[in-house]
Design an enzyme around this catalytic site. Structure first.
Site, PDB file in Angstrom:
ATOM      1  N   ASP A  57      15.796 -27.847  -6.275  1.00 24.11           N
ATOM      2  CA  ASP A  57      14.953 -27.883  -7.468  1.00 24.11           C
ATOM      3  C   ASP A  57      15.475 -26.826  -8.441  1.00 24.11           C
ATOM      4  O   ASP A  57      15.569 -25.648  -8.093  1.00 24.11           O
ATOM      5  CB  ASP A  57      13.513 -27.578  -7.054  1.00 24.11           C
ATOM      6  CG  ASP A  57      12.532 -27.703  -8.206  1.00 24.11           C
ATOM      7  OD1 ASP A  57      12.982 -27.834  -9.366  1.00 24.11           O
ATOM      8  OD2 ASP A  57      11.323 -27.663  -7.948  1.00 24.11           O
ATOM      9  N   ARG A  64      12.085 -16.630  -4.768  1.00 23.29           N
ATOM     10  CA  ARG A  64      12.215 -16.702  -6.225  1.00 23.29           C
ATOM     11  C   ARG A  64      12.634 -15.321  -6.739  1.00 23.29           C
ATOM     12  O   ARG A  64      11.793 -14.459  -7.018  1.00 23.29           O
ATOM     13  CB  ARG A  64      10.892 -17.139  -6.860  1.00 23.29           C
ATOM     14  CG  ARG A  64      10.378 -18.487  -6.332  1.00 23.29           C
ATOM     15  CD  ARG A  64      10.978 -19.661  -7.081  1.00 23.29           C
ATOM     16  NE  ARG A  64      10.605 -20.946  -6.452  1.00 23.29           N
ATOM     17  CZ  ARG A  64       9.487 -21.597  -6.696  1.00 23.29           C
ATOM     18  NH1 ARG A  64       8.610 -21.104  -7.563  1.00 23.29           N
ATOM     19  NH2 ARG A  64       9.241 -22.756  -6.106  1.00 23.29           N
ATOM     20  N   GLN A 119       4.466 -22.990   0.576  1.00 21.46           N
ATOM     21  CA  GLN A 119       3.608 -24.097   0.188  1.00 21.46           C
ATOM     22  C   GLN A 119       3.815 -25.286   1.121  1.00 21.46           C
ATOM     23  O   GLN A 119       4.790 -25.354   1.863  1.00 21.46           O
ATOM     24  CB  GLN A 119       3.873 -24.511  -1.259  1.00 21.46           C
ATOM     25  CG  GLN A 119       5.256 -25.087  -1.523  1.00 21.46           C
ATOM     26  CD  GLN A 119       5.479 -25.406  -3.002  1.00 21.46           C
ATOM     27  OE1 GLN A 119       5.003 -24.697  -3.879  1.00 21.46           O
ATOM     28  NE2 GLN A 119       6.216 -26.453  -3.282  1.00 21.46           N
ATOM     29  N   ASP A 156      -0.937 -30.478 -13.006  1.00 17.05           N
ATOM     30  CA  ASP A 156      -1.293 -29.333 -12.174  1.00 17.05           C
ATOM     31  C   ASP A 156      -2.774 -29.380 -11.835  1.00 17.05           C
ATOM     32  O   ASP A 156      -3.609 -29.709 -12.693  1.00 17.05           O
ATOM     33  CB  ASP A 156      -1.012 -28.019 -12.899  1.00 17.05           C
ATOM     34  CG  ASP A 156       0.485 -27.754 -13.080  1.00 17.05           C
ATOM     35  OD1 ASP A 156       1.286 -28.377 -12.353  1.00 17.05           O
ATOM     36  OD2 ASP A 156       0.829 -26.923 -13.941  1.00 17.05           O
ATOM     37  N   GLU A 186      -3.558 -21.875 -10.550  1.00 16.00           N
ATOM     38  CA  GLU A 186      -2.944 -23.154 -10.210  1.00 16.00           C
ATOM     39  C   GLU A 186      -2.699 -23.198  -8.705  1.00 16.00           C
ATOM     40  O   GLU A 186      -2.030 -22.325  -8.153  1.00 16.00           O
ATOM     41  CB  GLU A 186      -1.623 -23.321 -10.951  1.00 16.00           C
ATOM     42  CG  GLU A 186      -0.861 -24.591 -10.591  1.00 16.00           C
ATOM     43  CD  GLU A 186       0.610 -24.527 -10.963  1.00 16.00           C
ATOM     44  OE1 GLU A 186       1.434 -24.967 -10.150  1.00 16.00           O
ATOM     45  OE2 GLU A 186       0.927 -24.024 -12.054  1.00 16.00           O
ATOM     46  N   SER A 213       1.051 -28.335  -7.989  1.00 23.13           N
ATOM     47  CA  SER A 213       1.802 -29.069  -9.000  1.00 23.13           C
ATOM     48  C   SER A 213       2.271 -30.352  -8.334  1.00 23.13           C
ATOM     49  O   SER A 213       2.815 -30.315  -7.234  1.00 23.13           O
ATOM     50  CB  SER A 213       2.995 -28.245  -9.490  1.00 23.13           C
ATOM     51  OG  SER A 213       3.756 -28.980 -10.425  1.00 23.13           O
TER      52      SER A 213
END
Length: 331
Positions: free
Chosen positions: A53, A105, A120, A232, A245, A248
Site C-alpha cells: 500500500d 509507519r 489492525q 471511513d 477514525e 477505513s
C-alpha cells in the site's frame, strides 16, 4: 473479570486482560457477521509486485535479505495482498478473509491516537460486479457497525463501571461533498469533529476524489479503493472529546477506476505492475474490504486517553513528560 463495580479505571494488568478479551470477542463476531476466514498474512513483500500500500505517498520501511540480495518492504496495509489471496486460496462469492496486520509507519506524526506501530484487522470479501454500488456498501457498513454495537454491550457487561452506552442505535451516512457543503469554512478534520459530535457514529463516503473546493476530503492511494465507493467509520470519543477514525474501508477498484484514478494522481507507471495488470485484465475478483484499528478499538471501548495505554510503543521525551503530567501510564 473485575468484580469491583466501584473501580474507576483499569490498571496495567487489568488493561492487558481487557485488551485480549475485547480483541477476541470483536474478531470472532466480525468473522461470523461478514463470513470471513482467518488467514496468515505477510509482514513484508517485494516492492516490484505492486502489492504494498502506497498510502498517501509515505515511503515504506525496507530492508535487504542479504544472503539472497532480495529487497523487501514492510507492508503498510494488506489492501492489495488480500485480493490476490482470495483468488489464490480459491474463495468463492461472498466469502472472505481477515488477518492481523502489523505495520511500521516511519513517517507518522505521533500523538494520542497515532503511533509508529499500526495494528489492525485487515479484511476482504468477494462480491459481484452488480454489488459495486452505494446500497451494498452501506449494507456492509451497517453489518460492521452491528459488530461494534455488540462489542460495546459485551465490554459494558464485563466492566460495568465503564460508560454504559457510547454508540447510537444507527450509524449516520454522509458524503464528503455533503460535509463540505454543510461546513464550507472548516477543514476536513474540523468537519469530521462537528458531524461526529452531533451524530456520534458516522460513515463519511467518497474519500480521495477532489471536491467542489478542488481538494479531497483526505488522500487515498489510487489503486485499491474506488474513491466513489469508499469511506471511513468515525465515532465520537467522549474521553478524548474528539472524533476518532476506527475503520477505513470500501469497494475496491475495478478495471476502469484503477486506470482513471492512477492517471489523476500521475501514477500511470504503476499500471504495469503485476497486481495492477491483473485487475485491468480481470484476473482478480471484485471485492470489498478494509482495515479496523485494533488499538483504537481498545482505546475507545476501554476509555483510554492515549494509544500508548493499549499498545507498546516508542515515544519522544516531550510526549512522555506530558503523559506523566496527565496521569497517563504508557506501556
Amino acid at each position: 473479570m473485575i468484580n469491583n463495580s466501584e473501580a474507576k479505571y483499569l490498571d496495567l494488568r487489568e488493561t492487558q486482560i481487557a485488551i485480549k478479551s475485547l480483541k477476541d470477542y470483536f474478531q470472532r463476531d466480525l468473522a461470523s457477521t461478514l463470513n470471513l476466514a482467518r488467514v496468515s498474512a505477510p509482514l513484508f513483500v517485494r516492492p516490484e509486485t505492486g502489492l504494498n500500500d502506497n498510502l498517501s505517498g509515505e515511503k515504506a520501511v525496507n530492508f535487504n535479505i542479504r544472503k539472497y540480495d532480495i529487497n523487501v518492504e514492510i507492508v503498510q496495509s494488506l489492501a492489495k495482498w488480500k485480493r490476490n489471496a482470495l483468488k489464490k486460496y480459491n474463495f468463492g462469492m461472498y466469502e472472505g478473509i481477515y488477518a492481523d496486520m502489523n505495520a511500521i509507519r516511519a513517517e507518522e506524526s505521533l500523538d494520542n491516537i497515532h503511533s509508529s506501530y499500526v495494528d489492525q484487522w485487515d479484511w476482504e470479501k468477494i462480491i459481484g460486479v452488480s454489488d459495486r454500488n452505494d446500497d451494498y456498501l452501506h449494507l456492509v457498513v451497517k453489518e460492521i457497525f452491528s459488530v461494534f454495537k455488540r462489542s460495546e454491550e459485551y465490554i459494558n457487561q464485563t466492566y460495568p463501571y465503564i460508560l454504559s452506552k457510547k454508540l447510537p442505535e444507527k450509524i449516520f451516512f454522509v458524503s464528503s461533498q455533503e460535509l463540505e457543503d454543510a461546513y464550507p469554512d472548516l477543514s476536513p478534520k474540523e468537519r469530521e469533529h462537528e458531524i461526529t459530535k452531533d451524530k456520534k457514529a458516522v460513515f463519511i463516503q467518497g474519500i480521495g476524489k477532489k471536491l467542489k473546493s478542488g481538494k479531497p476530503h483526505d488522500l487515498r492511494s489510487p489503486d485499491y479503493d474506488d474513491w466513489d465507493l469508499n469511506g471511513d467509520i468515525i465515532f465520537w470519543d467522549s474521553v478524548l472529546n474528539d472524533s476518532i477514525e476506527l475503520s477505513s474501508m470500501g469497494i475496491r477498484v475495478d478495471e476502469d477506476s484503477i486506470v482513471s484514478q492512477c492517471k489523476i494522481c500521475g501514477n500511470e507507471d504503476r499500471l504495469a505492475l503485476p497486481y495492477h495488470r491483473d485487475i485491468i485484465e480481470k484476473n482478480l475478483p471484485y471485492t470489498i474490504g478494509g482495515g479496523i484499528g485494533q488499538s483504537r478499538i481498545c482505546m475507545y471501548f476501554l476509555e483510554k486517553k492515549h494509544i500508548g495505554e493499549v499498545q507498546v510503543g516508542v515515544w519522544d521525551e516531550l510526549t512522555r513528560q506530558q503523559a506523566k503530567k496527565d496521569g497517563i501510564i504508557l506501556l
